[in-house]
Design a protein around this motif. Structure first.
Motif, mmCIF file in Angstrom:
data_model
loop_
_atom_site.group_PDB
_atom_site.id
_atom_site.type_symbol
_atom_site.label_atom_id
_atom_site.label_comp_id
_atom_site.label_asym_id
_atom_site.label_seq_id
_atom_site.Cartn_x
_atom_site.Cartn_y
_atom_site.Cartn_z
ATOM 1 N N MET A 1 -27.562 18.031 46.393
ATOM 2 C CA MET A 1 -28.870 17.930 47.031
ATOM 3 C C MET A 1 -29.831 17.184 46.105
ATOM 4 S SD MET A 1 -30.518 19.628 49.802
ATOM 5 C CE MET A 1 -29.893 21.283 49.905
ATOM 6 N N ALA A 2 -30.418 16.153 46.616
ATOM 7 C CA ALA A 2 -31.358 15.369 45.821
ATOM 8 C C ALA A 2 -32.778 15.611 46.334
ATOM 9 C CB ALA A 2 -31.022 13.893 45.949
ATOM 10 N N ILE A 3 -33.706 15.561 45.436
ATOM 11 C CA ILE A 3 -35.103 15.631 45.854
ATOM 12 C C ILE A 3 -35.672 14.217 45.767
ATOM 13 C CG2 ILE A 3 -37.388 16.575 45.379
ATOM 14 C CD1 ILE A 3 -35.923 18.968 44.054
ATOM 15 N N VAL A 4 -36.203 13.769 46.874
ATOM 16 C CA VAL A 4 -36.831 12.452 46.917
ATOM 17 C C VAL A 4 -38.325 12.673 47.082
ATOM 18 C CG1 VAL A 4 -36.958 10.254 48.141
ATOM 19 C CG2 VAL A 4 -34.768 11.458 47.989
ATOM 20 N N THR A 5 -39.084 12.189 46.110
ATOM 21 C CA THR A 5 -40.543 12.330 46.173
ATOM 22 C C THR A 5 -41.139 10.984 46.568
ATOM 23 O OG1 THR A 5 -40.450 13.984 44.429
ATOM 24 C CG2 THR A 5 -42.609 13.014 44.883
ATOM 25 N N PHE A 6 -41.895 10.969 47.632
ATOM 26 C CA PHE A 6 -42.550 9.742 48.094
ATOM 27 C C PHE A 6 -43.984 9.743 47.595
ATOM 28 C CE2 PHE A 6 -39.184 10.480 51.188
ATOM 29 C CZ PHE A 6 -38.625 9.210 51.313
ATOM 30 N N THR A 7 -44.427 8.613 47.080
ATOM 31 C CA THR A 7 -45.801 8.512 46.610
ATOM 32 C C THR A 7 -46.382 7.156 47.037
ATOM 33 O OG1 THR A 7 -47.238 8.666 44.664
ATOM 34 C CG2 THR A 7 -45.097 7.667 44.301
ATOM 35 N N SER A 8 -47.610 7.183 47.512
ATOM 36 C CA SER A 8 -48.236 5.953 48.003
ATOM 37 C C SER A 8 -49.722 6.170 48.182
ATOM 38 C CB SER A 8 -47.623 5.592 49.360
ATOM 39 O OG SER A 8 -48.345 4.535 49.957
ATOM 40 N N PRO A 9 -50.511 5.119 47.997
ATOM 41 C CA PRO A 9 -51.941 5.230 48.316
ATOM 42 C C PRO A 9 -52.154 5.475 49.807
ATOM 43 C CG PRO A 9 -51.420 3.067 47.337
ATOM 44 C CD PRO A 9 -50.146 3.828 47.432
ATOM 45 N N MET A 10 -51.121 5.226 50.624
ATOM 46 C CA MET A 10 -51.203 5.462 52.072
ATOM 47 C C MET A 10 -51.129 6.943 52.431
ATOM 48 S SD MET A 10 -51.134 2.460 53.570
ATOM 49 C CE MET A 10 -50.517 2.771 55.222
ATOM 50 N N MET A 11 -50.744 7.772 51.463
ATOM 51 C CA MET A 11 -50.546 9.191 51.749
ATOM 52 C C MET A 11 -51.609 10.016 51.025
ATOM 53 S SD MET A 11 -46.433 8.926 51.163
ATOM 54 C CE MET A 11 -46.187 10.670 50.901
ATOM 55 N N HIS A 12 -52.005 11.130 51.645
ATOM 56 C CA HIS A 12 -53.014 11.977 51.011
ATOM 57 C C HIS A 12 -52.496 12.576 49.721
ATOM 58 C CE1 HIS A 12 -55.613 11.455 54.345
ATOM 59 N NE2 HIS A 12 -54.744 11.981 55.193
ATOM 60 N N LYS A 13 -51.223 12.978 49.731
ATOM 61 C CA LYS A 13 -50.606 13.485 48.507
ATOM 62 C C LYS A 13 -49.117 13.171 48.525
ATOM 63 C CE LYS A 13 -50.079 18.050 50.448
ATOM 64 N NZ LYS A 13 -49.947 19.407 50.310
ATOM 65 N N ASP A 14 -48.483 13.307 47.366
ATOM 66 C CA ASP A 14 -47.051 13.026 47.281
ATOM 67 C C ASP A 14 -46.293 14.007 48.168
ATOM 68 O OD1 ASP A 14 -47.890 11.246 45.427
ATOM 69 O OD2 ASP A 14 -46.926 12.223 43.708
ATOM 70 N N LYS A 15 -45.147 13.564 48.654
ATOM 71 C CA LYS A 15 -44.326 14.467 49.470
ATOM 72 C C LYS A 15 -42.900 14.463 48.928
ATOM 73 C CE LYS A 15 -43.158 15.656 54.194
ATOM 74 N NZ LYS A 15 -43.834 16.875 54.491
#
Ligand code: FES
Length: 122
Positions: free
Chosen positions: A1-15
């Protein structure tokens, strides 16, 4: 199981989301599933819209880096990968900085995926 963290100025916070081991979902498909707004167009490695910047949360966890010929040639065309980086990926398992979300399959390693929200802008 991998954890993928998405981060972008388009998002309110990382997911952070789980990618199931053995699943063959691309990062773009995973983003779709969780309504992460990575830009895309072709979904087939041709347009470069889904360019992302990838960092490995634990560098010792890296696995073999799979780059399709299509991904290599598109990243080269965009000036986002060098011959040296390709060789490092294929021979030394050193991941390149940029990938195409529609070609990159999340495996066992935890990664952070950054994107600007501008197509092809990483
Ligand atoms: Fe076109 Fe990924 S969506 S290259």
């Amino acid at each position: 199981m991998a954890i993928v963290t998405f981060t972008s100025p388009m998002m309110h916070k990382d997911k952070a989301v789980y990618a199931v081991a053995g699943d063959t979902k691309t990062i773009l498909a995973l983003a779709d599933q969780y309504n992460i707004p990575i830009p895309f167009d072709c979904r087939d490695g041709n347009c470069g819209s889904c360019l992302i910047e990838v960092s490995y949360d634990d560098p010792t966890q890296k696995k073999g880096i799979m780059l399709t010929d299509k991904e290599k040639s598109k990243l080269k065309e965009l000036g986002k990968i060098t011959e040296e980086e390709i060789e490092n990926a294929e021979v030394n398992d050193m991941p390149p900085r940029y990938r195409l979300a529609c070609q990159f399959i999340a495996r066992d390693e935890d990664v952070t995926v950054a994107f600007s929200g501008v197509p092809g802008g990483a």
